[in-house]
Scaffold this active site. Sequence first.
Site, PDB file in Angstrom:
ATOM      1  NE  ARG A 195      48.361  39.247  54.223  1.00  0.00           N
ATOM      2  CZ  ARG A 195      47.308  38.504  53.899  1.00  0.00           C
ATOM      3  NH1 ARG A 195      47.446  37.219  53.686  1.00  0.00           N
ATOM      4  NH2 ARG A 195      46.119  39.043  53.779  1.00  0.00           N
ATOM      5  CG  HIS A 199      11.715  38.623  55.540  1.00  0.00           C
ATOM      6  ND1 HIS A 199      11.735  39.201  54.283  1.00  0.00           N
ATOM      7  CD2 HIS A 199      11.485  39.633  56.403  1.00  0.00           C
ATOM      8  CE1 HIS A 199      11.545  40.508  54.398  1.00  0.00           C
ATOM      9  NE2 HIS A 199      11.376  40.791  55.676  1.00  0.00           N
ATOM     10  N   PRO A 206      25.298  35.313  62.427  1.00  0.00           N
ATOM     11  CG  PRO A 206      24.574  33.403  61.358  1.00  0.00           C
ATOM     12  CD  PRO A 206      24.592  34.881  61.238  1.00  0.00           C
ATOM     13  CD  GLU A 207      31.528  36.755  64.684  1.00  0.00           C
ATOM     14  OE1 GLU A 207      32.664  36.341  64.924  1.00  0.00           O
ATOM     15  OE2 GLU A 207      31.124  37.865  65.069  1.00  0.00           O
ATOM     16  NE  ARG A 244      21.395  43.206  56.465  1.00  0.00           N
ATOM     17  CZ  ARG A 244      22.550  43.564  56.992  1.00  0.00           C
ATOM     18  NH1 ARG A 244      22.791  43.294  58.259  1.00  0.00           N
ATOM     19  NH2 ARG A 244      23.447  44.184  56.289  1.00  0.00           N
TER      20      ARG A 244
END
Length: 283
Positions: free
Chosen positions: A162, A100, A2-3, A119
């Site tokens: 940058r 999990h 997810p973002e 994970r």
Amino acid sequence: MPELPEVETVRRGLVPVMEGNVIAQALVNRPDLRWPFPDNMATRLTGQPVLRLRRRSKYILADLESGESLLIHLGMSGRMLVSGDPLGHFVHDHPAPEKHDHVVLNMNTGARITFNDPRRFGAMDLMPTDSAEQHPLLASLGPEPLGNAFSESHLVAALQGRNTPIKSALLDQKIVAGLGNIYVCEALFRAGIHPARKARRISAKRIAALVPIIRDVLSEAIDAGGSSLRDFRQADGELGYFQHRFDVYGREGEPCRTPGCSDTVRRIVQSGRSSFYCPTCQR
DNA sequence: ATGGGGGCCTGCCGGC
DNA sequence: TGCCGGCAGGCCCCCA
């Protein structure tokens, strides 16, 4: 995986199940995810009314009546499954436990929230609500991209001088919080900026144009998540995964979607991560 | 201070 | 069919 849009979709899905209800029982099936769970986490959650569910960047915060907040991070593979919801939004029966399933929250309403994360890049922690912003994972985050603090002047200043590729800069959570690989690729495509271009070599005008584009990309994804959430309610109660149509992400070799462009989407690796872009449309 | 790379974990997919 | 390498959307840590 997810973002920000997926996390926001999960949060919205959890609100009717958690907010205003009590965690009747918390079950913790292992000592840690990415980091050890806080001491006595199950005890500190059990019996707690959930006052509010908030989101900061890719983190969900559940404010508890005890004055503590539960921080939830889904990492790369974390999922939230809702079952037994008496409101009828999700499947009514509790499914069989799966591999999990690390943390289970049984609500006083009969609803169950299961955190599954193969994970184990995810995390949970507890901290005082009134100093949540000082939590190590939150303290150095940049502005919320959908909030007022994420302004054109902020982004121009943050990228000033940058030397890093714009792709890396936008993934830097100190510059703007909540973007991940997918939505950075999508935003750079819409902005017509090549992902390898050095941040300091992009004009202030083009940097400024990125701000509304990033907002749009994220807002559209959240809207798409909201619509597919209804489907999940009828399916298996899983929150946060939804198909979204991307312009470049995962489309290596496929035609560019810009009208009139006959080029194909390319993939390069930057800092070990795939970047997808159109070499004709992005410079 | 900044930028780049390694590592954490498991699952899945394609090639042999 | 089985094994193996490569890959995955996050984030921290270390090093130059």
